[in-house]
Design an enzyme around this catalytic site. Sequence first.
Site, PDB file in Angstrom:
ATOM      1  N   HIS A 240       0.814  -1.220   0.000  1.00 11.21           N
ATOM      2  CA  HIS A 240       0.000   0.000   0.000  1.00 11.21           C
ATOM      3  C   HIS A 240       0.850   1.273   0.000  1.00 11.21           C
ATOM      4  O   HIS A 240       1.906   1.339   0.590  1.00 11.21           O
ATOM      5  CB  HIS A 240      -0.981   0.013   1.181  1.00 11.21           C
ATOM      6  CG  HIS A 240      -0.343  -0.132   2.519  1.00 11.21           C
ATOM      7  ND1 HIS A 240      -1.077  -0.119   3.686  1.00 11.21           N
ATOM      8  CD2 HIS A 240       0.935  -0.282   2.914  1.00 11.21           C
ATOM      9  CE1 HIS A 240      -0.273  -0.262   4.718  1.00 11.21           C
ATOM     10  NE2 HIS A 240       0.947  -0.365   4.271  1.00 11.21           N
ATOM     11  N   ASN A 241       0.327   2.268  -0.717  1.00 12.74           N
ATOM     12  CA  ASN A 241       0.924   3.604  -0.791  1.00 12.74           C
ATOM     13  C   ASN A 241       2.270   3.643  -1.508  1.00 12.74           C
ATOM     14  O   ASN A 241       2.997   4.636  -1.399  1.00 12.74           O
ATOM     15  CB  ASN A 241       1.061   4.244   0.598  1.00 12.74           C
ATOM     16  CG  ASN A 241      -0.289   4.529   1.234  1.00 12.74           C
ATOM     17  OD1 ASN A 241      -0.796   3.706   2.006  1.00 12.74           O
ATOM     18  ND2 ASN A 241      -0.880   5.677   0.926  1.00 12.74           N
TER      19      ASN A 241
END
Length: 344
Positions: A240-241
């Site tokens: 994620h991210n």
Amino acid sequence: MEFTAKQIAEFIGGRVEGDEQASVNTFAKIEEGKKGAISFLSNLKYLHYIYNTESTIVLINEDVKLEGETKATLIRVKDAYESVAKLLQLYESMKPKKKGIDSLAFIHPSAKVGKDCYIGPFVAIGPDVVIGDGCVLHPHVTIGEKASVGDNTEIYSNAVVYHHCKVGSNCVLHAGCVIGADGFGFAPNTEGYDKIPQIGNVVIEDNVEIGANTCVDRSTMGSTVIHKGVKLDNLVQVAHNCEVGENTVMSAQVGIAGSTKVGSWCMFGGQVGIAGHIKIGDKTFLGAQSGVPGNIKGNETLIGTPPMEPKAYFKSQAIFRRLPEIYKQLNELQKEVEKLKGEQ
């Protein structure tokens, strides 16, 4: 369809040595050559096959010198590997594309599907999804609510694009890949872990190819971004991210932890592991199984854990293999030193 050596040479900018009218209708590896096939030679380890291959035409680099005659017609080019890639792309583009919506597909009434698409059996397209023109969705593909897919993108069976995620144009998502599953976010408490909702999405730009069973996780907030031209092999994990820069390529089983930024034109070998919350600069080349715990400036070729220049790495590995012997010698030297001290 058949193509002559002359036609092929004109298309790829090559020079024919032999019969210009020699024709081919298929491809074959040089060691498995057969009549009517075109092969290529880019790795000189396979040079000995060129003298006896049964292939009708062989692509070969301009600077390769042969020591004997060949049965095959040769086409000399600057880069045989690049040239065969162009021919394979042409071959693939000439295959007829499937069109139409199978009666066993489910498309939510609010979804929009573009022109000339193929939607295979058991495809599920959720509410407010937008599918561009010329897309091909093979059986059992799932596209979640308010997701979008750009023009001429092909998605293979059992791939999943989660809700609110965006896939660009001219992309290829291979079987079983998952775009937008939750990032690995949990907060420890006295009884276990509280799940941190992952409310962001994944944005995949144009001309991206993602391999089978590869996962790109949605962000906690904002977007996990795969920029244009990126190529991810099978079984890659992007957490994620993360952000992956343009035209970066990653081999199988690469793993990138959360919130890491990878630059453009990077190349990662198989099983490279990247720690979270770091930055990898443009044109970083990492050898297979490298482990990266911290930032890398870019424009470097590195290998190992932590990564180092290849020359230093291989010297270190040579020493590492001798460690038991060196340890034994060190113990013997220490005993001799202690013995000399006792005699003083």
